[in-house]
Design a protein around this motif. Sequence first.
Motif, short mmCIF file in Angstrom:
data_model
loop_
_atom_site.label_atom_id
_atom_site.label_comp_id
_atom_site.label_asym_id
_atom_site.label_seq_id
_atom_site.Cartn_x
_atom_site.Cartn_y
_atom_site.Cartn_z
N THR A 126 -15.44 -15.14 28.81
CA THR A 126 -14.10 -15.44 27.47
C THR A 126 -14.83 -15.68 26.61
OG1 THR A 126 -12.82 -16.68 28.98
CG2 THR A 126 -12.48 -14.14 28.77
N ASN A 127 -15.82 -16.17 26.91
CA ASN A 127 -17.22 -17.25 26.21
C ASN A 127 -16.66 -18.38 25.45
OD1 ASN A 127 -19.06 -14.67 26.04
ND2 ASN A 127 -17.39 -14.13 24.17
N ASN A 128 -15.89 -19.13 26.59
CA ASN A 128 -15.04 -20.59 25.93
C ASN A 128 -16.67 -21.52 26.82
OD1 ASN A 128 -12.69 -20.69 24.91
ND2 ASN A 128 -12.65 -19.16 26.70
N THR A 129 -17.10 -21.35 27.56
CA THR A 129 -17.84 -21.94 28.31
C THR A 129 -20.07 -21.59 27.17
OG1 THR A 129 -17.37 -21.80 30.14
CG2 THR A 129 -19.46 -22.65 30.08
N LYS A 130 -19.78 -20.47 27.11
CA LYS A 130 -20.70 -19.91 25.54
C LYS A 130 -21.02 -20.59 25.62
CE LYS A 130 -23.01 -15.95 24.65
NZ LYS A 130 -22.49 -14.24 23.66
N VAL A 131 -20.26 -20.96 24.27
CA VAL A 131 -20.46 -21.53 22.94
C VAL A 131 -20.06 -23.08 23.03
CG1 VAL A 131 -18.47 -22.55 21.10
CG2 VAL A 131 -17.84 -20.14 22.05
N LEU A 132 -20.65 -23.72 24.38
CA LEU A 132 -20.36 -25.27 24.75
C LEU A 132 -22.04 -25.28 25.32
CD1 LEU A 132 -18.07 -26.93 27.19
CD2 LEU A 132 -18.02 -26.88 24.28
N THR A 155 -33.24 -32.95 37.19
CA THR A 155 -32.45 -33.45 36.11
C THR A 155 -31.40 -32.29 35.90
OG1 THR A 155 -33.16 -35.95 35.54
CG2 THR A 155 -31.29 -35.03 34.89
N VAL A 156 -30.14 -32.80 36.58
CA VAL A 156 -28.50 -31.28 36.43
C VAL A 156 -27.77 -32.02 35.63
CG1 VAL A 156 -27.27 -29.66 37.41
CG2 VAL A 156 -29.86 -30.46 38.46
N ILE A 157 -27.12 -31.59 34.38
CA ILE A 157 -25.81 -32.00 33.74
C ILE A 157 -24.73 -30.20 33.59
CG2 ILE A 157 -25.47 -33.22 31.70
CD1 ILE A 157 -28.69 -33.29 31.49
N PRO A 158 -23.81 -31.10 34.39
CA PRO A 158 -22.74 -29.81 34.15
C PRO A 158 -22.54 -30.16 32.71
CG PRO A 158 -22.17 -31.75 36.29
CD PRO A 158 -23.44 -32.07 35.93
N PHE A 159 -21.19 -29.43 32.37
CA PHE A 159 -20.35 -28.83 31.70
C PHE A 159 -19.66 -27.73 31.57
CE2 PHE A 159 -21.95 -25.09 29.11
CZ PHE A 159 -23.30 -25.25 29.20
N ASN A 160 -18.13 -28.44 31.50
CA ASN A 160 -17.16 -27.08 32.09
C ASN A 160 -16.01 -26.53 30.62
OD1 ASN A 160 -13.94 -27.87 33.03
ND2 ASN A 160 -15.04 -26.59 34.40
N THR A 161 -15.71 -25.78 30.69
CA THR A 161 -14.74 -25.61 30.25
C THR A 161 -13.50 -24.99 31.32
OG1 THR A 161 -14.17 -23.19 29.50
CG2 THR A 161 -15.27 -24.39 28.38
N ASN A 162 -11.85 -25.26 31.29
CA ASN A 162 -10.85 -25.25 31.70
C ASN A 162 -9.83 -24.86 30.83
OD1 ASN A 162 -8.90 -27.44 31.86
ND2 ASN A 162 -11.51 -27.98 32.18
N ALA A 163 -8.41 -24.17 31.71
CA ALA A 163 -6.87 -23.90 30.99
C ALA A 163 -6.49 -25.44 30.98
CB ALA A 163 -6.63 -22.45 32.06
N GLY A 164 -6.63 -26.43 30.95
CA GLY A 164 -6.39 -27.16 30.88
C GLY A 164 -5.63 -28.07 32.55
N SER A 171 -16.27 -31.56 29.87
CA SER A 171 -15.29 -31.26 30.05
C SER A 171 -14.43 -31.27 29.27
CB SER A 171 -14.44 -31.02 31.39
OG SER A 171 -13.91 -29.90 31.79
N VAL A 172 -13.83 -29.65 28.97
CA VAL A 172 -13.13 -29.55 27.51
C VAL A 172 -11.37 -28.48 27.99
CG1 VAL A 172 -14.06 -31.13 25.73
CG2 VAL A 172 -14.49 -28.71 26.53
N THR A 173 -10.71 -28.14 27.24
CA THR A 173 -9.62 -26.98 27.58
C THR A 173 -10.28 -26.04 27.13
OG1 THR A 173 -7.83 -29.14 27.70
CG2 THR A 173 -7.03 -26.60 27.26
N GLY A 174 -10.58 -25.07 27.75
CA GLY A 174 -11.08 -24.01 26.88
C GLY A 174 -10.34 -22.59 27.02
N GLY A 175 -10.04 -21.52 26.89
CA GLY A 175 -9.11 -20.55 27.02
C GLY A 175 -8.23 -20.53 28.02
N ILE A 176 -6.89 -19.78 27.42
CA ILE A 176 -5.85 -19.49 28.84
C ILE A 176 -5.27 -18.01 29.10
CG2 ILE A 176 -3.60 -20.67 29.98
CD1 ILE A 176 -3.72 -21.76 27.56
N GLU A 177 -6.86 -17.83 29.96
CA GLU A 177 -6.49 -16.28 29.82
C GLU A 177 -5.67 -16.10 30.49
OE1 GLU A 177 -10.73 -14.54 32.30
OE2 GLU A 177 -9.24 -12.43 32.33
N ARG A 178 -4.78 -16.33 32.18
CA ARG A 178 -3.82 -15.62 32.03
C ARG A 178 -2.67 -15.28 32.06
NH1 ARG A 178 -0.93 -20.57 35.22
NH2 ARG A 178 -0.74 -21.06 32.63
#
Length: 200
Positions: free
Chosen positions: A37-43, A127-136, A160-167
Amino acid sequence: MIISRLLFIIFLVSGWCSAQGYENKADNILIVYLSRTNNTKVLAEMIHENVGGNLVALELKNPYPQNYKSIVAQVAEENRTGFLPPLKTQINMDKYDTVFLGFPTWGMQLPPPIKSFLTRHDLKDKTVIPFNTNAGYGIGSSFRTVESLCSDCNILEGFSVTGGIERDGIYLAIKGNRKVEVKELLVEWLEKLKPLTIKN
Ligand SMILES: Cc1cc2nc3c(=O)[nH]c(=O)nc-3n(C[C@H](O)[C@H](O)[C@H](O)COP(=O)(O)O)c2cc1C
Protein backbone atom coordinates in the motif's frame (compact mmCIF):
# COMPACT_ATOMS: atom_id res chain seq x y z
CA MET A 1 26.76 32.76 -21.81
CA ILE A 2 24.73 29.54 -22.05
CA ILE A 3 27.90 27.47 -21.46
CA SER A 4 28.88 29.44 -18.37
CA ARG A 5 25.35 29.04 -16.96
CA LEU A 6 25.53 25.33 -17.65
CA LEU A 7 28.90 25.08 -15.90
CA PHE A 8 27.49 26.97 -12.92
CA ILE A 9 24.57 24.52 -12.65
CA ILE A 10 26.97 21.54 -12.84
CA PHE A 11 29.05 23.17 -10.10
CA LEU A 12 25.96 23.59 -7.86
CA VAL A 13 24.74 20.04 -8.44
CA SER A 14 28.14 18.46 -7.75
CA GLY A 15 28.46 20.52 -4.55
CA TRP A 16 25.06 19.28 -3.42
CA CYS A 17 25.99 15.66 -4.18
CA SER A 18 29.17 15.77 -2.17
CA ALA A 19 27.25 17.40 0.70
CA GLN A 20 25.18 14.19 0.77
CA GLY A 21 28.42 12.29 1.32
CA TYR A 22 27.30 9.14 -0.47
CA GLU A 23 28.40 10.08 -3.98
CA ASN A 24 31.37 7.71 -4.20
CA LYS A 25 29.30 4.72 -3.25
CA ALA A 26 26.04 5.35 -5.10
CA ASP A 27 26.66 2.68 -7.75
CA ASN A 28 27.23 0.13 -5.04
CA ILE A 29 24.00 0.85 -3.17
CA LEU A 30 20.82 -1.17 -3.69
CA ILE A 31 17.51 -0.10 -2.17
CA VAL A 32 15.15 -3.05 -2.48
CA TYR A 33 11.71 -3.11 -0.93
CA LEU A 34 8.36 -4.85 -0.68
CA SER A 35 5.31 -2.63 -0.46
CA ARG A 36 1.61 -3.32 -0.93
CA THR A 37 0.00 0.00 0.00
CA ASN A 38 3.05 2.21 -0.70
CA ASN A 39 4.08 3.26 2.82
CA THR A 40 7.37 1.34 2.62
CA LYS A 41 7.76 2.56 -0.96
CA VAL A 42 7.68 6.17 0.28
CA LEU A 43 10.53 5.40 2.71
CA ALA A 44 12.48 3.67 -0.07
CA GLU A 45 12.10 6.74 -2.29
CA MET A 46 13.23 9.04 0.54
CA ILE A 47 16.33 6.88 1.08
CA HIS A 48 16.98 6.96 -2.66
CA GLU A 49 16.72 10.77 -2.74
CA ASN A 50 19.32 10.96 0.01
CA VAL A 51 21.83 8.26 -0.88
CA GLY A 52 21.28 7.51 -4.59
CA GLY A 53 21.87 3.96 -5.80
CA ASN A 54 19.40 1.62 -7.48
CA LEU A 55 15.80 1.48 -6.33
CA VAL A 56 14.06 -1.86 -6.92
CA ALA A 57 10.52 -2.96 -5.96
CA LEU A 58 10.28 -6.69 -5.25
CA GLU A 59 7.66 -8.36 -7.40
CA LEU A 60 6.24 -11.84 -7.03
CA LYS A 61 5.63 -14.45 -9.71
CA ASN A 62 2.14 -14.94 -8.25
CA PRO A 63 0.88 -11.68 -6.72
CA TYR A 64 -0.99 -11.81 -3.40
CA PRO A 65 -4.79 -11.36 -3.36
CA GLN A 66 -6.11 -7.81 -3.17
CA ASN A 67 -8.51 -8.77 -0.40
CA TYR A 68 -7.02 -8.07 3.06
CA LYS A 69 -8.48 -11.10 4.85
CA SER A 70 -7.30 -13.39 2.04
CA ILE A 71 -3.72 -12.09 2.13
CA VAL A 72 -3.60 -12.33 5.93
CA ALA A 73 -4.71 -15.98 5.72
CA GLN A 74 -2.25 -16.78 2.92
CA VAL A 75 0.69 -15.16 4.73
CA ALA A 76 -0.17 -17.01 7.97
CA GLU A 77 -0.16 -20.30 6.04
CA GLU A 78 3.14 -19.46 4.31
CA ASN A 79 4.71 -18.60 7.66
CA ARG A 80 3.38 -21.82 9.17
CA THR A 81 4.73 -24.05 6.41
CA GLY A 82 7.90 -22.07 5.64
CA PHE A 83 6.80 -21.60 2.02
CA LEU A 84 9.03 -19.16 0.13
CA PRO A 85 7.02 -17.47 -2.64
CA PRO A 86 8.91 -17.32 -5.95
CA LEU A 87 10.03 -13.84 -6.98
CA LYS A 88 9.70 -12.28 -10.41
CA THR A 89 12.46 -9.84 -9.47
CA GLN A 90 15.96 -11.28 -9.76
CA ILE A 91 18.87 -9.04 -8.84
CA ASN A 92 22.53 -9.52 -9.68
CA MET A 93 24.11 -8.67 -6.34
CA ASP A 94 27.73 -8.58 -7.55
CA LYS A 95 28.02 -4.82 -7.93
CA TYR A 96 26.40 -3.95 -4.60
CA ASP A 97 28.08 -3.76 -1.24
CA THR A 98 25.32 -1.91 0.64
CA VAL A 99 21.70 -3.07 0.63
CA PHE A 100 18.83 -1.09 2.16
CA LEU A 101 16.09 -3.69 2.64
CA GLY A 102 12.53 -2.41 3.13
CA PHE A 103 9.38 -4.30 4.15
CA PRO A 104 6.15 -3.97 6.13
CA THR A 105 5.49 -6.11 9.22
CA TRP A 106 3.18 -8.97 8.23
CA GLY A 107 1.71 -11.18 10.97
CA MET A 108 4.36 -9.72 13.33
CA GLN A 109 7.02 -11.34 11.12
CA LEU A 110 9.24 -10.71 8.13
CA PRO A 111 7.04 -11.02 5.01
CA PRO A 112 7.59 -14.32 3.15
CA PRO A 113 8.80 -12.58 -0.07
CA ILE A 114 11.65 -10.96 1.93
CA LYS A 115 12.51 -14.37 3.34
CA SER A 116 12.60 -15.56 -0.31
CA PHE A 117 14.84 -12.66 -1.29
CA LEU A 118 17.34 -13.29 1.51
CA THR A 119 17.35 -17.04 0.88
CA ARG A 120 17.78 -16.79 -2.89
CA HIS A 121 20.38 -14.03 -3.11
CA ASP A 122 23.93 -14.15 -1.85
CA LEU A 123 24.49 -11.21 0.50
CA LYS A 124 27.62 -12.56 2.16
CA ASP A 125 29.86 -9.77 3.50
CA LYS A 126 27.47 -7.05 2.32
CA THR A 127 26.21 -4.28 4.57
CA VAL A 128 22.46 -4.73 5.06
CA ILE A 129 20.23 -2.00 6.50
CA PRO A 130 16.59 -2.92 7.24
CA PHE A 131 13.74 -0.40 7.15
CA ASN A 132 10.11 -1.02 7.96
CA THR A 133 6.59 0.32 8.23
CA ASN A 134 3.80 -1.27 10.28
CA ALA A 135 0.33 -0.57 11.60
CA GLY A 136 1.62 0.50 15.00
CA TYR A 137 2.45 -2.92 16.45
CA GLY A 138 6.14 -2.65 15.63
CA ILE A 139 8.68 -4.81 13.85
CA GLY A 140 7.80 -8.07 15.64
CA SER A 141 10.45 -10.68 14.82
CA SER A 142 11.22 -9.22 11.38
CA PHE A 143 14.63 -7.61 12.09
CA ARG A 144 15.72 -10.71 14.03
CA THR A 145 14.81 -12.89 11.05
CA VAL A 146 16.87 -10.66 8.74
CA GLU A 147 19.79 -11.31 11.09
CA SER A 148 19.29 -15.06 11.10
CA LEU A 149 18.79 -15.35 7.32
CA CYS A 150 21.79 -13.13 6.71
CA SER A 151 24.22 -14.25 9.39
CA ASP A 152 27.28 -13.49 7.23
CA CYS A 153 26.15 -9.91 6.47
CA ASN A 154 27.10 -6.77 8.31
CA ILE A 155 23.68 -5.60 9.56
CA LEU A 156 23.35 -1.97 10.65
CA GLU A 157 20.73 -0.29 12.85
CA GLY A 158 17.36 -0.39 11.13
CA PHE A 159 14.56 2.17 10.88
CA SER A 160 10.87 1.66 11.56
CA VAL A 161 7.82 3.92 11.61
CA THR A 162 4.07 3.52 11.74
CA GLY A 163 2.53 3.40 8.26
CA GLY A 164 -0.96 2.32 7.21
CA ILE A 165 -3.63 0.23 8.91
CA GLU A 166 -5.06 -1.72 5.99
CA ARG A 167 -7.35 -3.66 8.34
CA ASP A 168 -9.15 -0.37 9.10
CA GLY A 169 -9.11 0.89 5.52
CA ILE A 170 -6.11 3.20 6.06
CA TYR A 171 -3.79 2.56 3.13
CA LEU A 172 -1.10 5.16 2.34
CA ALA A 173 -0.61 7.05 5.62
CA ILE A 174 2.87 8.51 5.05
CA LYS A 175 1.72 11.62 3.22
CA GLY A 176 1.17 15.33 3.98
CA ASN A 177 2.43 16.38 7.43
CA ARG A 178 3.15 12.78 8.39
CA LYS A 179 5.50 12.50 5.40
CA VAL A 180 7.40 15.62 6.50
CA GLU A 181 7.68 14.22 10.03
CA VAL A 182 8.88 10.79 8.80
CA LYS A 183 11.41 12.41 6.47
CA GLU A 184 13.01 14.28 9.38
CA LEU A 185 13.37 11.05 11.37
CA LEU A 186 14.69 9.19 8.36
CA VAL A 187 17.32 11.82 7.49
CA GLU A 188 18.47 11.81 11.13
CA TRP A 189 18.85 8.01 10.96
CA LEU A 190 20.75 8.20 7.65
CA GLU A 191 23.12 10.79 9.12
CA LYS A 192 23.96 8.38 11.94
CA LEU A 193 24.60 5.58 9.43
CA LYS A 194 26.74 7.61 7.07
CA PRO A 195 30.13 6.98 8.70
CA LEU A 196 29.34 3.24 8.70
CA THR A 197 28.25 2.99 5.07
CA ILE A 198 30.89 5.16 3.39
CA LYS A 199 34.27 3.58 2.93
CA ASN A 200 36.80 5.87 1.31
C1 LIG B 1 -0.90 -9.44 5.43
C2 LIG B 1 -0.67 -8.27 6.33
C3 LIG B 1 -0.30 -8.49 7.64
C4 LIG B 1 -0.02 -7.41 8.48
N1 LIG B 1 0.37 -7.67 9.75
C5 LIG B 1 0.72 -6.64 10.55
C6 LIG B 1 1.23 -6.87 11.86
O1 LIG B 1 1.39 -8.02 12.30
N2 LIG B 1 1.58 -5.82 12.62
C7 LIG B 1 1.44 -4.53 12.17
O2 LIG B 1 1.77 -3.59 12.90
N3 LIG B 1 0.96 -4.27 10.92
C8 LIG B 1 0.61 -5.28 10.11
N4 LIG B 1 0.15 -5.04 8.84
C9 LIG B 1 0.05 -3.64 8.39
C10 LIG B 1 1.25 -3.18 7.58
O3 LIG B 1 2.46 -3.55 8.20
C11 LIG B 1 1.24 -1.66 7.43
O4 LIG B 1 0.02 -1.26 6.88
C12 LIG B 1 2.37 -1.19 6.55
O5 LIG B 1 2.53 0.21 6.66
C13 LIG B 1 2.12 -1.55 5.10
O6 LIG B 1 3.23 -1.20 4.33
P1 LIG B 1 3.08 -0.96 2.77
O7 LIG B 1 2.13 0.19 2.58
O8 LIG B 1 4.44 -0.64 2.29
O9 LIG B 1 2.53 -2.21 2.15
C14 LIG B 1 -0.15 -6.08 7.99
C15 LIG B 1 -0.56 -5.88 6.68
C16 LIG B 1 -0.81 -6.95 5.85
C17 LIG B 1 -1.22 -6.70 4.42
